[in-house]
Design an enzyme around this catalytic site. Structure first.
Site, PDB file in Angstrom:
ATOM      1  N   LYS A 157      40.091  28.575  37.173  1.00  0.00           N
ATOM      2  CA  LYS A 157      40.497  29.243  38.413  1.00  0.00           C
ATOM      3  C   LYS A 157      39.627  28.785  39.553  1.00  0.00           C
ATOM      4  O   LYS A 157      38.405  28.751  39.373  1.00  0.00           O
ATOM      5  CB  LYS A 157      40.339  30.746  38.205  1.00  0.00           C
ATOM      6  N   LYS A 166      35.398  29.658  36.413  1.00  0.00           N
ATOM      7  CA  LYS A 166      35.848  30.256  37.673  1.00  0.00           C
ATOM      8  C   LYS A 166      34.882  29.843  38.771  1.00  0.00           C
ATOM      9  O   LYS A 166      33.674  30.039  38.649  1.00  0.00           O
ATOM     10  CB  LYS A 166      35.887  31.778  37.540  1.00  0.00           C
TER      11      LYS A 166
HETATM   12  C1  PBG Z   1      37.488  39.292  40.758  1.00  0.00           C
HETATM   13  C2  PBG Z   1      38.694  38.469  41.008  1.00  0.00           C
HETATM   14  C3  PBG Z   1      38.983  37.726  42.160  1.00  0.00           C
HETATM   15  C4  PBG Z   1      40.227  37.132  41.945  1.00  0.00           C
HETATM   16  C5  PBG Z   1      40.657  37.540  40.694  1.00  0.00           C
HETATM   17  N1  PBG Z   1      39.693  38.349  40.128  1.00  0.00           N
HETATM   18  C6  PBG Z   1      38.244  37.598  43.435  1.00  0.00           C
HETATM   19  C7  PBG Z   1      36.880  37.054  43.442  1.00  0.00           C
HETATM   20  O1  PBG Z   1      36.346  36.554  42.453  1.00  0.00           O
HETATM   21  O2  PBG Z   1      36.286  37.143  44.508  1.00  0.00           O
HETATM   22  C8  PBG Z   1      40.944  36.241  42.917  1.00  0.00           C
HETATM   23  C9  PBG Z   1      42.413  36.108  42.711  1.00  0.00           C
HETATM   24  C10 PBG Z   1      43.138  35.469  43.824  1.00  0.00           C
HETATM   25  O3  PBG Z   1      42.577  34.988  44.828  1.00  0.00           O
HETATM   26  O4  PBG Z   1      44.370  35.427  43.720  1.00  0.00           O
HETATM   27  N2  PBG Z   1      37.820  40.573  40.330  1.00  0.00           N
END
Ligand code: PBG
Length: 324
Positions: free
Chosen positions: A249, A195
């Site tokens: 991601k 991620k």
């Molecule tokens: C963290 C989380 C995020 C997303 C999913 N889980 C945000 C981040 O890491 O700041 C982003 C999902 C999206 O942008 O659709 N809980």
């Protein structure tokens, strides 16, 4: 050999021919639909930063889940917005927490639908970081313990899949251990394994009220400029620690990472088509610049072609209707 014996256009000379040789098909079976649940009752409010997405309360989310299941979509992914936040995010593992309530409601209304839960503290902490803070830094090891408590409480409420998205080191081990110790042997872990610290999360942070109050997430989420090797190392570690499904991601700017992961690992691979990717299409379509439907189908097909087995997307309902 070569032209004119070989004419590549023969294989795309008609729709039937293109169908015959096509390799990538979108299937409803691969979709996961994210949903946002907040404390309260009777709530179904549009999310300003994300078209066609809503904040639900635990009592109203059940009807949405039934609709999602009726479209043939196998899974929803839950994000919680608690009323009360504190410095360690203690609502995250509360028995009557907002996600825990939502899981129970969904399981009652649509028992066949898989419930995936996002396991991360950022929506629950007053400072908006994904872990506990010590000396202005996110402290890794104590955070893993809290994430394990959170995942366990989701399992106790009936979650089928827990999905840690924090990017702490060792959190998959902590969660797997807590699940085993408490006899949740079949609860699946879908790890947000690679991620990235991405600008594409912008609309989501509004939707989830989870923007960090200071600093950014670059000490825990990955650097977009880091090499493919680092992503492969992250994924390999998570599989070793007990992840069943791994995720890359965001998706679109990271198709190379998806392709490399697909080549290297055998376990199911998920890709998260995140909020910014979604809203770029929605806004461009609304401005008359793009055909929204065609763009959606092309993007999701491309993520799948790159190697993703599972597509997590806010388009899930739209695409399910389209390809039915
Ligand atoms: C963290 C989380 C995020 C997303 C999913 N889980 C945000 C981040 O890491 O700041 C982003 C999902 C999206 O942008 O659709 N809980």
């Amino acid at each position: 050999m070569g032209f004119p014996k070989i004419r590549m256009r023969r294989l795309r000379s008609s729709s039937a021919m293109r169908r015959l040789v096509q390799k990538t098909t979108l299937s409803v079976d691969d979709l996961v639909y994210p949903l946002f649940v907040r404390d309260g009752s009777g709530i179904k409010e549009p999310i300003k930063s994300m078209d066609d997405c809503f904040h639900f309360s635990p009592d109203t989310i059940a009807a949405e889940a039934v609709e999602v299941a009726s479209l043939g979509i196998p899974a929803v992914l839950l994000f919680g917005l608690p009323d009360k936040k504190d410095d360690i995010g203690s609502q995250a593992w509360a028995e009557d927490g907002v996600v825990q309530q939502a899981i129970r409601e969904i399981k009652k209304a649509a028992p066949e639908l898989l419930v995936v839960t996002d396991v991360c503290l950022c929506e629950y902490t007053s400072h908006g970081h994904c872990g506990v803070i010590k000396n202005n830094k996110v402290d890794n090891d104590p955070t893993c313990e809290l994430l394990a408590k959170m995942a366990l409480s989701h399992a106790q409420a009936g979650a089928d899949i827990v999905a840690p998205s924090d990017m702490m080191d060792g959190r998959i081990s902590s969660i797997r251990e807590a699940l085993e110790e408490n006899n949740f042997k079949d609860v699946t872990i879908m790890s947000y394994a690679a991620k990235y610290a991405s600008a594409f999360y912008g609309p989501f942070r509004d939707a989830a009220e989870s923007a960090p109050a200071f600093g950014d997430r670059r000490t825990y989420q990955m650097d977009p400029a880091s090499g493919t090797e680092q992503a492969m190392a992250e994924i390999a570690l998570d599989i070793e620690e007990g992840a069943d499904i791994v995720m890359v991601k965001p998706a679109l700017a990271y198709l190379d990472i998806i392709a490399a992961a697909k080549q290297r690992f055998d376990c199911p691979l998920a890709a998260y088509n995140v909020s910014g990717e979604y809203m770029m299409v929605k806004n461009s379509a609304a401005a008359g610049l793009l055909d929204g439907k065609a763009t959606m189908l092309e993007l999701l097909t491309s993520i799948k072609r790159a190697g993703a087995d599972i597509l997590i997307t806010y388009f899930a309902k739209d695409v399910a209707k389209e390809i039915k």
